[in-house]
Structures are given as C-alpha cells and as structure tokens.
Design a protein around this motif. Structure first.
Motif, PDB file in Angstrom:
ATOM      1  N   GLY A 301       0.794  -1.228   0.000  1.00  0.00           N
ATOM      2  CA  GLY A 301       0.000   0.000   0.000  1.00  0.00           C
ATOM      3  C   GLY A 301       0.824   1.275   0.000  1.00  0.00           C
ATOM      4  O   GLY A 301       0.352   2.315   0.457  1.00  0.00           O
ATOM      5  N   CYS A 302       2.043   1.204  -0.541  1.00  0.00           N
ATOM      6  CA  CYS A 302       2.894   2.405  -0.538  1.00  0.00           C
ATOM      7  C   CYS A 302       2.318   3.513  -1.412  1.00  0.00           C
ATOM      8  O   CYS A 302       2.585   4.690  -1.199  1.00  0.00           O
ATOM      9  CB  CYS A 302       4.311   2.071  -0.975  1.00  0.00           C
ATOM     10  SG  CYS A 302       4.470   1.699  -2.743  1.00  0.00           S
ATOM     11  N   GLY A 303       1.545   3.118  -2.427  1.00  0.00           N
ATOM     12  CA  GLY A 303       0.856   4.108  -3.259  1.00  0.00           C
ATOM     13  C   GLY A 303       1.693   4.702  -4.376  1.00  0.00           C
ATOM     14  O   GLY A 303       1.233   5.608  -5.074  1.00  0.00           O
ATOM     15  N   GLN A 317      -6.598   2.977  -0.858  1.00  0.00           N
ATOM     16  CA  GLN A 317      -7.752   2.850   0.036  1.00  0.00           C
ATOM     17  C   GLN A 317      -7.359   2.033   1.271  1.00  0.00           C
ATOM     18  O   GLN A 317      -6.269   1.455   1.332  1.00  0.00           O
ATOM     19  CB  GLN A 317      -8.915   2.175  -0.698  1.00  0.00           C
ATOM     20  CG  GLN A 317      -8.594   0.771  -1.184  1.00  0.00           C
ATOM     21  CD  GLN A 317      -9.717   0.160  -2.023  1.00  0.00           C
ATOM     22  OE1 GLN A 317     -10.457   0.876  -2.673  1.00  0.00           O
ATOM     23  NE2 GLN A 317      -9.826  -1.159  -1.991  1.00  0.00           N
ATOM     24  N   ALA A 318      -8.249   1.983   2.246  1.00  0.00           N
ATOM     25  CA  ALA A 318      -7.978   1.231   3.477  1.00  0.00           C
ATOM     26  C   ALA A 318      -7.863  -0.249   3.158  1.00  0.00           C
ATOM     27  O   ALA A 318      -8.520  -0.764   2.252  1.00  0.00           O
ATOM     28  CB  ALA A 318      -9.103   1.474   4.477  1.00  0.00           C
ATOM     29  N   GLU A 326      -1.461  -0.540   6.383  1.00  0.00           N
ATOM     30  CA  GLU A 326      -2.631   0.325   6.587  1.00  0.00           C
ATOM     31  C   GLU A 326      -3.460   0.488   5.317  1.00  0.00           C
ATOM     32  O   GLU A 326      -4.678   0.584   5.334  1.00  0.00           O
ATOM     33  CB  GLU A 326      -2.148   1.702   7.067  1.00  0.00           C
ATOM     34  CG  GLU A 326      -3.256   2.573   7.607  1.00  0.00           C
ATOM     35  CD  GLU A 326      -2.733   3.917   8.117  1.00  0.00           C
ATOM     36  OE1 GLU A 326      -3.563   4.760   8.431  1.00  0.00           O
ATOM     37  OE2 GLU A 326      -1.496   4.113   8.189  1.00  0.00           O
ATOM     38  N   PHE A 327      -2.743   0.517   4.169  1.00  0.00           N
ATOM     39  CA  PHE A 327      -3.439   0.805   2.905  1.00  0.00           C
ATOM     40  C   PHE A 327      -3.214  -0.296   1.875  1.00  0.00           C
ATOM     41  O   PHE A 327      -2.331  -1.132   2.008  1.00  0.00           O
ATOM     42  CB  PHE A 327      -2.942   2.133   2.317  1.00  0.00           C
ATOM     43  CG  PHE A 327      -3.180   3.313   3.215  1.00  0.00           C
ATOM     44  CD1 PHE A 327      -4.462   3.756   3.467  1.00  0.00           C
ATOM     45  CD2 PHE A 327      -2.105   3.972   3.809  1.00  0.00           C
ATOM     46  CE1 PHE A 327      -4.690   4.851   4.298  1.00  0.00           C
ATOM     47  CE2 PHE A 327      -2.324   5.056   4.647  1.00  0.00           C
ATOM     48  CZ  PHE A 327      -3.613   5.495   4.891  1.00  0.00           C
TER      49      PHE A 327
END
Lengths: 513, 167
Positions: A301-303, A317-318, A326-327
């Motif tokens: 979830g590093c984005g 997102q969560a 977390e993501f």
C-alpha cells in the motif's frame, strides 16, 4: 519503418525538425495543450484591459475600439492585436493538437474520452471568437450578427426571426449588451468548465507551457502585433452590405457557406462533421489491453503506483485483507490504459526476488506479467553469443526493436519502458549482458504520457524505485527513438557496442560484476 | 544556454507560425458582392388568414359535446400559408411559400431572405397571398427602385396598415 503510415511519418519528421530547432524540452508539438492555455492567458489579460475601455452600447462600441486601436495604439492597440492573434494562435495549436493525436493514433481506445470531449471544446472556442468579432460592431461584426441570427432562426427552439432585429431601426442596446455579457463572462466560464471536463481523466495535468516556449511565443505575438496591428472594418451600416470582407478564417469559416446554402444545410454540415469527429475513436475501435491487477499479497500500500499512474486509474484505500499494512491500492478498470507503468513503480517487481519461484508483484499486467518479463529476459540473454553483448529494451509504441536482434544483440519489447523496474537493468547485466540499451518513445513524448519520464527519473535516482548507485552506468545507455529514427538508433547502438568494447575487462583488466 | 543556431532556427519557426496566424486572420478576402451588385432583404412576420370561417354548430353536434364545452361557434385554428414573390422588371427573382408553424398550423410565419441583385433602376413588384381561399395576390406593392453598389434594400410588411414598407 515501411509500416509507418504516411501521415504518422510526416508528423514524426515535423516533430524531429522541432526537436532539432527547440530541443525536446521546448518542442512546441510536445506542449500544444499548455501552449493553448498560454494563449488563453494572453487573451484573458488583454481582454480584461480592452474591457476597461470598451463601451458596450451599440452607438459607442465601434468608437471605443477605434480609440483603443488608433489613439492608444501603444497599449490599447497592442492589447487588441495580442487579443486577436493569440486567439488565432490558439486555434492553430488546437488543430495541431488534434492532428497530432490523430497521426499518432492517440484518439482511440482508452483515449476516446479526451478526444470526444475535445471536439465540442473546439466549438466553444470558436463561438467565443465569433462573439468577440461581433462586439467590434463594424461591417464584419454586422455580417456575423446577421448570419449568426439566421443560423439561430433555423433552430426549432427559436421562435420569431432573430435576423430581422438587424434591419434598420430595429436594433437596441439590450441585445448588444447581452452579447457583451456572453463574450466577457458567460462563454469564458463555460470554456473553463469544458476544459476541466476535457482533462478530467488525466493525472499530472500540465497547464503551464515551458518558460522558454512561453517567452518565445509571447515575443513572436508581440512582434506580429507591432508589425501588423489588428484593425476594424468600416463601422456597421444597416443600410449597406459589405462587398468585401477580411474574414478571420480561423473563426468565421462557416459563414460564407450561408451565401450558397440554407441555414439548415449549414447546420447539417456542421453537426455532421462534429459527429463524425466524435465517432472517430470507434472507426474502427481500438482495443485496450486488460487492466492492471492488484495482488494484495505483494502490495504494502505504498501508493507509488497511484502516484505514477498517468490516467488516474489507481486509488489508495484502506486495507481490506487484514494484512499488517494500513493501505492497499485498487484499479479502476474503466480508466486503466493498460500501460504497465504501475508495474515499474512497484518495489515488488524486482526480478532478483523469488529467483526459484514465479515472480509475483503488487500490481501486474495480465497480458504481460512481470514473471514473463523476467523469463523472456533470461531467454533472450541465453541466446547471446560473441562479444559486446547488449540487451535492447524497447516499447510497443516506438521503434520496433525486434529488427535489431543479432547474435550479440538480444531484444525485449515492453508495453512501455515505464513498465520496466530499474532492477531489471541490473538483472540483465548480472545475467551476462555486457550492456543494456533502453529505447522507447522520443524524449519529451510518451504514448502513455509519463512512461519514459518516470523511467528517466528512476535512472537518475529522483523517483522511486531508483536505479541503484551500484549499477554500472557506463554499461547502460538510453536513446529514445520513434519509428522514423531507425538509422540514428543503429548508429547509437553501434557506438554503444564500441564503447563496451573499449571498456571491456579484456582491455581494462577490470572485473564486470 | 540557447545556442546561436537554435536561436536562429527558433526565430524562423516562430516567424513561420506567426505568418500563418497573420495571413489567415484576414486573408484571403471574401468577396460577398460584386462591384455592380446590391442586396434586397425581405423580412416578413405575418400570420395568414384562417383557412375556414367560423361556423355555427348544429344542435346534434352541440349535443355530442360536454355541457361545459357547448359553444355555438366553432373556429378552425389553421391558417393559410403565405406566398411571396418579388419581381424585378417583370422577372421573378424570389418566390417562396411559407407554411404556418405549430402543431395546428395556427402561427404566423417569419420569412427572412436576402437576394443579390444587379445595381441600377428597376421596377419592383412584390406580391403576397395570405389567404388560401383567394386566387391571386392579396397584397401587392409596385415601386421603382434605384440600387447603388453594396446597398441594402429592405422589404417589410406592416400588418397594421396592410402595406409593404420598402427602405
């Protein structure tokens, strides 16, 4: 190269000429959108100045424009000329923008939205120009007013004859003031809204032209404004018909049709052309590859993929899988261009991972998974023979690298070079290649907007995931090439191989890791 | 730093672009009228006569109607089309028939048309028929006109006076 269609080839030569003249950073063909925005800024600023002195009454409009043009020529006249010529230049850049997207086949598939919303945008700009000419209230303004009214009268939504307002003795200030309001406020606000819709499905939208290009364009417009100031026709005379008109063909090209066709026929032609342009993305339809797939097991979830996606197709997102992160990221299939840039962004795409097992990454392309990229790289390298062996990595939308395959040159074609994790270069070197030669869309241009930009930044250590310091840069070369750059690329590749020979361990006595 | 070669090339490219912008911003000129031509513009807003007169309903017809709708007189709303013709020196230069708009063809017509004509003195005849039950024109106007080059002559119709207005 023979498979390149003549339109695209012509465009690519033009682009090469501008690269030669301006360099890729300032090449106007790479900045047609931002250049159009820049011209709009000039139109806006000059328009505000003109409005200060403009009299929005029927009796005073012409005189106020004449005052600006002649009495206050040093500022008002220049502003008026900038207003006109920047408006015309904007049409030129819009038309070039459309031609470019067409020539490079960037109007179909996932790009249909930008194309379809762009066509009415052109009409909004044209109608804005039409009302501008109307406000001068000279012979040309009257001509436009009467013929525009004829066009409006042909629409079933208008009752009565609007055109009859322009017969002697029937015109009042009210209608003219309405036109003023439309041009000065209503249409510009609407245009901003339409432009927002036009770029809605893109991320990292640039609206500022490079400074050098903006300065050059402004100086050129200023020089033109001083050399040939914009002037009016004779004042509008309701008892006369101007025999000769100096039409601004960028904006007023449909009006002469009304002298030979009815208003209804003119509408049919205009609407027909508009619909044809808007249907072009499906004539024929271009299939977009399968959308990127997220593998939550490998995603922390590093984005970074969401940040890098040029089409705003990935959101953070969560977490939904109770993992310790977390993501997570999710892909909007409808927006995904299937470019694979997200694969290159993902730290899990590192080919050194899971060397004995299938390589899985956080986000992957179903049609060309990263595991297959690694496998094909290995297979290509295994076939290499001789000295100065090179792996050439290219993309599907630039010069086809398959033609360069020889005994000591292996090739790998990716969807986009932005799909390549920088570690793939290290991997190829580690697996035995003497050098890695990366090509793909020309610098400053990318079929998927930012693929080569992100790749360059990763190589320079400016964007994650970076090409590590320990990677031997002397064995890596990047040379961008379009379909018409075959000879240049061959020359560059030969030069790279000579360089590899000159720096080979046999010559230098050094070890290559 | 911009090299002199690039500077020259850029100036050339900007000049070429601006030359195109400049030229098409006013040229080639559009010749709308010849040197010996003028224009006649016809602008008529007029409602044709009703197609049929009002008539008295028979007791049988009235009986078929709801009690609150039993008006003794029935008037058809449909109006006649408007025929218009302009002749110059006996030659017809424009002729049209405008059908009344509306679902029941009950509205007035708007005719707006421009005709290019040679300059000089001519005998102009305008004829209009706005009643389908009358053969031939219901309104006519004859006048000698002298048209100068680029002159706009307008022909309108005043419903209140029942006359054509030529300016």
């Amino acid at each position: 190269m023979n498979s390149v269609n003549p339109i695209k080839r012509g465009y690519l030569y033009l682009e090469a000429w501008f690269n030669y003249s301006f360099g890729p950073e300032w090449n106007p063909l790479y900045h047609l959108g931002t250049l159009t925005f820049f011209f709009f800024w000039i139109v806006l600023v000059s328009g505000i100045y003109l409005f200060i002195f403009f009299d929005t009454s029927l009796g005073g409009a012409y005189a106020s424009v004449e005052y600006l043009t002649h009495e206050q020529w040093y500022l008002g006249g220049v502003m008026r000329s900038l207003h006109r010529y920047a408006s015309d230049a904007a049409i030129m850049t819009i038309l070039l923008h459309m031609f470019r997207e067409f020539a490079l086949d960037r109007y179909r598939g996932f790009r249909w939205y930008s194309w379809v919303t762009g066509v009415p945008t052109l009409w909004f700009v044209i109608t804005l120009g039409i009302t501008g000419y109307w406000l001068v209230w000279d012979e040309l303004g009257l001509y436009i007013a009467v013929l525009s009214s004829l066009l409006m009268d042909a629409l079933p939504i208008v009752s009565g004859s609007m055109a009859s307002n322009f017969l002697e003795g029937q015109l009042t200030d009210r209608f003219f003031t309405l036109m003023g309001f439309l041009h000065l406020l209503g249409q510009p606000v609407l245009l901003v809204f339409v432009l927002w819709i036009h770029v809605k499905r893109l991320s990292h939208v640039e609206i500022s032209a490079p400074r050098g290009l903006a300065i050059g364009s402004f100086l050129a417009l200023l020089a033109l404004s001083l050399a040939s100031p914009a002037v009016s026709h004779a004042p509008a005379d309701l008892r006369k018909v101007p025999a000769e008109l100096n039409l601004d063909w960028f904006y007023l090209n449909i009006y002469p049709l009304l002298d030979t066709l009815t208003a209804g026929q003119t509408w049919m032609i205009t609407i027909g052309i508009t619909f044809f342009l808007m249907l072009m993305p499906w004539l024929p339809r271009k299939k977009t590859g399968e959308a990127a797939k997220v593998h939550l097991d490998e995603c922390n979830g590093c984005g970074q993929c969401a940040v890098d996606c040029p089409f705003d197709a990935i959101r953070v997102q969560a977490r939904t899988d109770n993992a310790r992160w977390e993501f997570e990221v999710a892909v909007d299939d409808g927006l995904c261009a299937a470019c694979g840039i997200c694969v290159g962004s993902c730290h899990s795409s590192n080919p050194f991972r899971r060397s004995n097992k299938s390589l899985e990454t956080g986000i992957d392309m179903p049609q060309f998974p990263i595991d297959e990229v690694r496998t094909r790289t290995g297979e290509a390298l295994a076939e290499l023979q001789g000295d100065n062996t090179v792996l050439v990595i290219g993309c599907e939308h630039a010069l086809n690298v398959e033609q360069f395959k020889t005994q000591n040159v292996a090739v790998l074609n990716l969807i986009c070079t932005g799909m390549m994790p920088p570690t793939l270069v290290e991997y190829a070197l580690k697996q035995g290649a003497d050098g890695v030669f990366v090509t793909g869309c020309r610098k400053g241009d990318c079929y998927y907007r930012y693929g080569n930009v992100w790749m360059d930044k990763r190589f320079e250590g400016l964007r994650k995931p970076v090409l590590r310091e320990r990677a031997d840069r002397s064995r890596i070369r990047v040379y961008r090439a379009a379909e018409t750059d075959q000879k240049k690329l061959l020359k560059e590749l030969a030069d790279f191989q000579r360089h590899l020979a000159d720096t080979s361990p046999e010559k230098t006595g050094a070890n290559r890791a | 730093m911009l090299s002199p070669k690039r500077l020259v090339l850029q100036i050339f490219n900007y000049a070429l672009f601006m030359a195109l912008v400049w030229y098409f911003s006013f040229a080639p000129p559009y010749i709308r009228l010849g040197a010996d031509e003028a224009m006649i513009t016809l602008s008529i807003s007029h409602a044709g006569e009703l197609v049929a007169d009002c008539r008295q309903l028979s007791p049988e017809e009235l009986a078929k109607l709801p009690p609150n709708m039993r008006l003794a007189t029935s008037c058809d709303r449909e109006r006649s089309p408007v025929d218009l013709e302009i002749s110059l020196d006996g030659d017809s230069v424009f002729r049209t028939t405008a059908e009344p708009p509306g679902l029941y063809k009950d509205q007035g017509v708007d005719i707006y048309h421009s005709i290019k004509v040679p300059t000089g003195t001519k005998q102009m005849l305008v004829k209009m028929n706005d009643n389908i039950r009358v053969k031939g024109p219901t309104f006519t106007h004859e006048q000698e006109i002298t048209l100068e080059p680029a002159q706009l002559l307008t022909i309108q119709f005043s419903t209140s006076t029942g006359q054509f207005v030529v300016k």
